[in-house]
Motif scaffolding. Structure first.
Motif, mmCIF file in Angstrom:
data_model
loop_
_atom_site.group_PDB
_atom_site.id
_atom_site.type_symbol
_atom_site.label_atom_id
_atom_site.label_comp_id
_atom_site.label_asym_id
_atom_site.label_seq_id
_atom_site.Cartn_x
_atom_site.Cartn_y
_atom_site.Cartn_z
ATOM 1 N N UNK A 151 41.049 61.574 48.799
ATOM 2 C CA UNK A 151 40.107 60.915 49.743
ATOM 3 C C UNK A 151 40.382 59.414 49.856
ATOM 4 N N UNK A 152 41.477 58.967 49.250
ATOM 5 C CA UNK A 152 41.726 57.520 49.180
ATOM 6 C C UNK A 152 42.055 56.919 50.542
ATOM 7 N N UNK A 153 41.541 55.709 50.769
ATOM 8 C CA UNK A 153 41.883 54.955 51.980
ATOM 9 C C UNK A 153 43.117 54.085 51.740
ATOM 10 N N UNK A 154 43.617 54.094 50.499
ATOM 11 C CA UNK A 154 44.830 53.318 50.207
ATOM 12 C C UNK A 154 46.071 54.092 50.647
ATOM 13 N N UNK A 155 47.226 53.439 50.548
ATOM 14 C CA UNK A 155 48.486 54.122 50.819
ATOM 15 C C UNK A 155 49.082 54.725 49.547
ATOM 16 N N UNK A 156 48.762 54.094 48.406
ATOM 17 C CA UNK A 156 49.372 54.507 47.139
ATOM 18 C C UNK A 156 48.296 54.515 46.049
ATOM 19 N N UNK A 157 48.301 55.548 45.233
ATOM 20 C CA UNK A 157 47.320 55.652 44.142
ATOM 21 C C UNK A 157 48.030 56.020 42.833
ATOM 22 N N UNK A 158 47.453 55.562 41.748
ATOM 23 C CA UNK A 158 47.865 56.010 40.413
ATOM 24 C C UNK A 158 46.937 57.144 40.019
ATOM 25 N N UNK A 159 47.503 58.259 39.555
ATOM 26 C CA UNK A 159 46.685 59.434 39.228
ATOM 27 C C UNK A 159 47.057 59.957 37.849
ATOM 28 N N UNK A 160 46.151 60.731 37.250
ATOM 29 C CA UNK A 160 46.437 61.477 36.030
ATOM 30 C C UNK A 160 46.564 62.935 36.436
ATOM 31 N N UNK A 161 47.689 63.572 36.081
ATOM 32 C CA UNK A 161 47.860 64.988 36.400
ATOM 33 C C UNK A 161 47.552 65.807 35.155
ATOM 34 N N UNK A 162 46.402 66.472 35.169
ATOM 35 C CA UNK A 162 46.018 67.312 34.017
ATOM 36 C C UNK A 162 47.045 68.415 33.810
ATOM 37 N N UNK A 163 47.463 69.031 34.937
ATOM 38 C CA UNK A 163 48.378 70.184 34.830
ATOM 39 C C UNK A 163 49.747 69.768 34.271
ATOM 40 N N UNK A 164 50.133 68.534 34.608
ATOM 41 C CA UNK A 164 51.452 68.076 34.148
ATOM 42 C C UNK A 164 51.329 67.253 32.869
ATOM 43 N N UNK A 165 50.093 66.851 32.535
ATOM 44 C CA UNK A 165 49.875 66.052 31.314
ATOM 45 C C UNK A 165 50.559 64.700 31.377
ATOM 46 N N UNK A 166 50.516 64.095 32.591
ATOM 47 C CA UNK A 166 51.191 62.796 32.710
ATOM 48 C C UNK A 166 50.585 61.977 33.834
ATOM 49 N N UNK A 167 50.729 60.659 33.728
ATOM 50 C CA UNK A 167 50.343 59.759 34.816
ATOM 51 C C UNK A 167 51.410 59.814 35.897
ATOM 52 N N UNK A 168 50.948 59.649 37.133
ATOM 53 C CA UNK A 168 51.870 59.612 38.252
ATOM 54 C C UNK A 168 51.412 58.559 39.249
ATOM 55 N N UNK A 169 52.336 58.187 40.127
ATOM 56 C CA UNK A 169 52.007 57.307 41.253
ATOM 57 C C UNK A 169 52.319 58.099 42.513
ATOM 58 N N UNK A 170 51.407 58.116 43.480
ATOM 59 C CA UNK A 170 51.604 58.983 44.647
ATOM 60 C C UNK A 170 51.208 58.297 45.950
ATOM 61 N N UNK A 171 51.934 58.616 46.997
ATOM 62 C CA UNK A 171 51.465 58.256 48.335
ATOM 63 C C UNK A 171 50.254 59.136 48.647
ATOM 64 N N UNK A 172 49.387 58.653 49.499
ATOM 65 C CA UNK A 172 48.152 59.377 49.813
ATOM 66 C C UNK A 172 48.268 60.105 51.153
ATOM 67 N N UNK A 173 47.273 60.929 51.457
ATOM 68 C CA UNK A 173 47.271 61.637 52.744
ATOM 69 C C UNK A 173 47.249 60.640 53.905
ATOM 70 N N UNK A 174 46.633 59.481 53.682
ATOM 71 C CA UNK A 174 46.534 58.506 54.770
ATOM 72 C C UNK A 174 47.920 58.136 55.288
ATOM 73 N N UNK A 175 48.842 57.816 54.374
ATOM 74 C CA UNK A 175 50.178 57.404 54.843
ATOM 75 C C UNK A 175 51.064 58.619 55.128
ATOM 76 N N UNK A 176 50.877 59.692 54.366
ATOM 77 C CA UNK A 176 51.713 60.881 54.608
ATOM 78 C C UNK A 176 51.383 61.498 55.968
#
Ligand code: 6PG
Length: 216
Positions: free
Chosen positions: A138-163
């Protein structure tokens, strides 16, 4: 959404990218795209004027075996004279996300869309590092830092807004393990999945195994 079931996914990818002649591209990570990126090296593209970004990155440095940059650099970017914009996964994720948003806006302009976003899809319906139920969806940003529970790791991702603003989205899917998620997405039975929220001109390139659940 356009769907193309391919005998040779890499060849179809090269054909579609060559047809679209993109100048700004966000690459997917994971394993599916590697062969397609290797084949893209031979494509007739305006390499010197192209800028390659990443749809997401794991919170690791560029030499780490899980780095999407490392995979894309080995397969494609180290073989062509294009500009590569790496997500700095070795930095604190929030800081890496802020830096990357600024770099994207520096090249694209404040509202400039990407010409092409290359995406994969996980068996759970994630794309980039937008995982089911993530607030980043739901982010209005272009890029977010996220925690992936399934992968057990932090990630950086483009958001739906820019994609979603990208002029063309090419989704690559291969293998029988993707058949169920592809069938649910294409069949409209899983609108809440991140991949199902990718909008606009979406071209799904998949092999027969990943297409097995699609209605003939
Ligand atoms: C990543 C990717 C991710 C990937 C899917 C599919 O960093 O892992 O960006 O979104 O596209 O997980 O991965 P595979 O191609 O390995 O199945």
């Amino acid at each position: 959404m356009r769907i193309r079931v391919c005998d040779d996914l890499a060849a179809a990818f090269v054909e579609e990218v060559t047809k679209s002649q993109p100048r700004t591209v966000a690459l997917a990570g994971g394993s599916t795209p590697r062969r397609a990126y290797e084949r893209l090296v031979e494509a007739d593209l305006p390499w010197e004027s192209m800028h390659f970004f990443f749809g997401d990155e794991r919170a690791v440095g560029p030499d780490h075996e899980r780095s999407n940059y490392r995979m894309a650099s080995e397969a494609l970017l180290s073989h062509v004279p294009a500009h590569a914009h790496r997500i700095r996964g070795e930095e604190p994720p929030e800081q890496a996300a802020e830096l990357y948003e600024a770099e994207l806006q520096d090249v694209l302009g404040v509202d400039g869309p990407l010409d092409l976003a290359v995406l994969g899809v996980g068996t759970d319906g994630h794309t980039a590092s937008l995982f089911p139920g993530s607030p980043a969806l739901e982010s209005a940003k272009w890029v977010e830092a996220v925690w992936s529970e399934s992968q057990g790791e932090h990630r950086i991702t483009l958001t739906l807004r820019i994609l979603n603003a990208a002029r063309l989205k090419i989704v690559l899917a291969s293998g029988a393990d993707k058949a169920d998620v592809i069938a649910g997405w294409v069949g409209g039975r899983a609108p809440e999945l991140p991949i199902a929220r990718v909008e606009g001109d979406v071209l799904l390139l998949l092999d027969e195994a990943a297409a097995a659940g699609l209605e003939k």
